[in-house]
Scaffold this active site. Structure first.
Site, short mmCIF file in Angstrom:
data_model
loop_
_atom_site.label_atom_id
_atom_site.label_comp_id
_atom_site.label_asym_id
_atom_site.label_seq_id
_atom_site.Cartn_x
_atom_site.Cartn_y
_atom_site.Cartn_z
N HIS A 164 37.02 41.13 42.92
CA HIS A 164 38.15 42.07 42.75
C HIS A 164 39.47 41.33 42.50
O HIS A 164 40.42 41.92 42.00
CB HIS A 164 38.25 43.06 43.92
CG HIS A 164 38.90 42.54 45.15
ND1 HIS A 164 38.22 41.83 46.10
CD2 HIS A 164 40.18 42.60 45.59
CE1 HIS A 164 39.05 41.50 47.08
NE2 HIS A 164 40.26 41.95 46.78
N ASP A 196 32.83 34.42 52.01
CA ASP A 196 33.66 35.61 51.84
C ASP A 196 34.85 35.37 50.91
O ASP A 196 35.22 36.25 50.14
CB ASP A 196 34.16 36.04 53.23
CG ASP A 196 34.87 37.39 53.20
OD1 ASP A 196 34.30 38.33 52.62
OD2 ASP A 196 35.98 37.50 53.76
N HIS A 236 36.80 34.40 45.45
CA HIS A 236 38.21 34.60 45.12
C HIS A 236 38.97 33.27 44.93
O HIS A 236 39.68 33.09 43.96
CB HIS A 236 38.91 35.39 46.21
CG HIS A 236 38.21 36.67 46.59
ND1 HIS A 236 37.53 37.45 45.68
CD2 HIS A 236 38.09 37.31 47.79
CE1 HIS A 236 37.03 38.50 46.30
NE2 HIS A 236 37.34 38.44 47.57
C1 BG6 Z 1 37.31 40.64 50.37
C2 BG6 Z 1 36.83 39.99 51.62
O1 BG6 Z 1 36.49 40.29 49.29
O2 BG6 Z 1 38.64 40.22 50.11
C3 BG6 Z 1 37.75 40.34 52.78
O3 BG6 Z 1 35.51 40.44 51.91
C4 BG6 Z 1 39.16 39.96 52.45
O4 BG6 Z 1 37.33 39.66 53.96
C5 BG6 Z 1 39.56 40.57 51.11
O5 BG6 Z 1 39.99 40.49 53.49
C6 BG6 Z 1 40.92 40.07 50.69
O6 BG6 Z 1 41.27 40.80 49.56
P1 BG6 Z 1 42.79 41.12 49.26
O7 BG6 Z 1 42.76 41.88 47.98
O8 BG6 Z 1 43.31 41.90 50.44
O9 BG6 Z 1 43.46 39.77 49.13
#
Ligand code: BG6
Length: 481
Positions: free
Chosen positions: A195, A252, A257
């Site tokens: 995402h 995670d 990410h």
């Molecule tokens: C998710 C993780 O993919 O991304 C979470 O599973 C994390 O643990 C989250 O909190 C963080 O996403 P963002 O968009 O809040 O930075």
């Protein structure tokens, strides 16, 4: 893309354009009845498996609604919710919140069981279908097999599957899942979500790097001393122990990410801005990336007492360490990464620490030049440079040039990702080779026990930026604030 100049508002996927133009020319010669019949053929749907879940209610439906409001959905797109639960369209809609009737009109419900291929035959037919698997990752394999065997994925141009992370649990399991995908689908049919790639500020990394000449000449080992990447959160695992205790910070955040952000920072310019070239460059840079040896894993104090967490859990909630990109541009330059939960500040930020000039002409000032990309919250871009201090002396001081990223027009990541998936654009989805390289990079961190090449037993931390006495050995962090 919409094909205008015709009374019917037809959505035309790019690959079909020529075909449709031809149909429309024919339609202009037809009677109204005949044209109506043809437009009916051009139906689109997004089928959401696991439609009673949290992701669907909190993210997918609101994002689809925003696209609907902006008239960015194909006008005849139907949103089909499905799961094993017995629901009617009405009872499902009630769980979703308040939406105007004209949007609810697009919604439909069909009960199916992904494990039971016969039930999949109850799904409505459409010319173009996006299947969104909002189901636990362990069900991806059977879902893909059953959808394919049910004949729902036969046409690679008009059917696709969207999956959330994680794609696999480690290098081996990701390889296995990928082999299933390859047996049943073409790569162009599988949309692996990270995402972060739906976030404007993450995509802005490439825009800032490659649409200006200012930065690129400096963007290499000759002028950069170190890169720091922060992805810190103040929250803990927040009732997600069932998932998180098996995942931890490495699976995670780091494997997906953070490595995606690293790839965007470190990659070469693609020769074209399309999915193939973008993902090819990201894959190349990930293939050159490896973990350094100074790695610190941590676990926040109180994690083991959280509901659903194993009281003996050695799951890390924190990672700090160096990664290296072994190529001509970056050889020897550390990419120091810090990510974790229950840290003092919630922030995703990239700090580029520039090398000092060859001669220090101005004494008494710590050289401090940086380029900072704050991706969230309050996204902005900073250049920190030294200027002369006003006054009689010849001292220098640090000045910061800041540009705030315009947030008024910001969109939610899922809006972008759903729009792209429905339109068949994979640029912001992760290619199988990127996934495999990412798992390869972190694989040494996933084993537990004495034989691990890297110490994987987490250090306890409470407050502060993790087990600071340890992570300070990695670098002198520019902690965000
Ligand atoms: C998710 C993780 O993919 O991304 C979470 O599973 C994390 O643990 C989250 O909190 C963080 O996403 P963002 O968009 O809040 O930075």
């Amino acid at each position: 893309m919409y094909y205008s100049g015709h009374p019917y508002h037809l959505y035309v996927p790019p690959s079909h354009l020529e075909d449709i133009k031809e149909k429309i020319i024919i339609m202009n010669l037809m009677t109204t009845k005949e044209t109506e019949r043809l437009t009916e053929i051009l139906t689109h749907q997004i089928v959401i498996f696991g439609a009673t879940g949290d992701l669907c209610r909190r993210k997918l439906i609101p994002a689809l609604f925003k696209l609907h409001e902006k008239e960015l959905l194909p006008s005849n797109l139907v949103i089909v919710g499905t799961s094993r639960r017995e629901h009617s369209k009405e009872s499902w809609i009630e769980t979703l919140g308040d939406y105007p009737e004209e949007f609810l009109h697009r919604l439909d419900w069909v009960s199916t069981d992904l494990e039971n291929p016969e039930t999949l035959q109850h799904l409505p037919d459409a010319d173009d279908t996006t299947y969104f698997l909002s189901v636990p990752p362990e069900r991806y394999e059977s879902a893909i097999v059953n959808l394919k065997q049910g004949g729902l994925l036969d046409d690679p141009e008009t059917s696709r599957v969207v999956v959330e992370k994680p794609f696999g649990h480690d290098y081996e399991s990701a390889g296995h899942l990928q082999s299933v995908v390859e047996r049943h689908l073409r790569e162009k049919q599988i949309y692996r979500i990270d995402h972060y790639l739906g976030k404007d500020t993450v995509n802005n990394i490439l825009a800032t790097r490659f649409s200006n000449t200012l930065l690129e000449p400096l963007w290499n080992r000759q002028y950069i001393e170190e890169i720091q990447i922060f992805a810190s959160e103040t929250i803990g695992c927040e009732g997600r122990a069932q998932y998180y205790d098996h995942a931890g910070a490495v699976r995670d955040m780091l494997q997906n990410h953070v490595l995606q952000v690293l790839a965007l920072i470190a990659m070469e310019a693609p020769c074209k801005m399309n999915a193939r070239e973008l993902r090819r460059e990201k894959t190349k840079v990930l293939a050159a990336t490896r973990l350094g040896t100074n790695i610190i894993l941590g676990q926040y104090d109180g994690y083991r007492n959280e509901e659903g967490v194993d009281p003996q859990s050695s799951t890390p909630t924190y990672f700090a360490g160096s990664l290296f990109v072994d190529n001509w541009r970056w050889q020897g330059i550390p990419f120091n990464v810090l990510t974790g939960k229950k840290l003092p500040y919630q922030c995703v930020e990239v700090v580029i620490k520039m090398k000092a000039p060859p001669q220090q002409l101005f004494e008494g000032h710590e050289y401090n030049d940086r380029i900072v990309m704050r991706l969230q919250p309050n996204p902005h871009f900073d250049i920190r440079i030294d200027i002369k201090s006003p006054g009689l002396n010849d001292n220098v001081e640090t000045a910061t040039l800041t540009h705030a990223y315009p947030q008024e027009r910001a969109i939610d990541g899922y809006e972008k990702l759903l729009y792209d998936a429905i339109n068949g654009d994979q640029s912001h989805f992760v290619h199988s080779e990127e996934v495999m390289e990412s798992w390869r990079i972190v694989d040494d961190l996933l084993c537990t026990g004495d034989k691990c090449p890297i110490r994987t037993t987490p250090y306890l931390y409470r407050g502060g930026w993790g087990p600071e006495y340890k992570s300070q050995w990695i670098t002198n962090w520019d902690y965000p604030s």
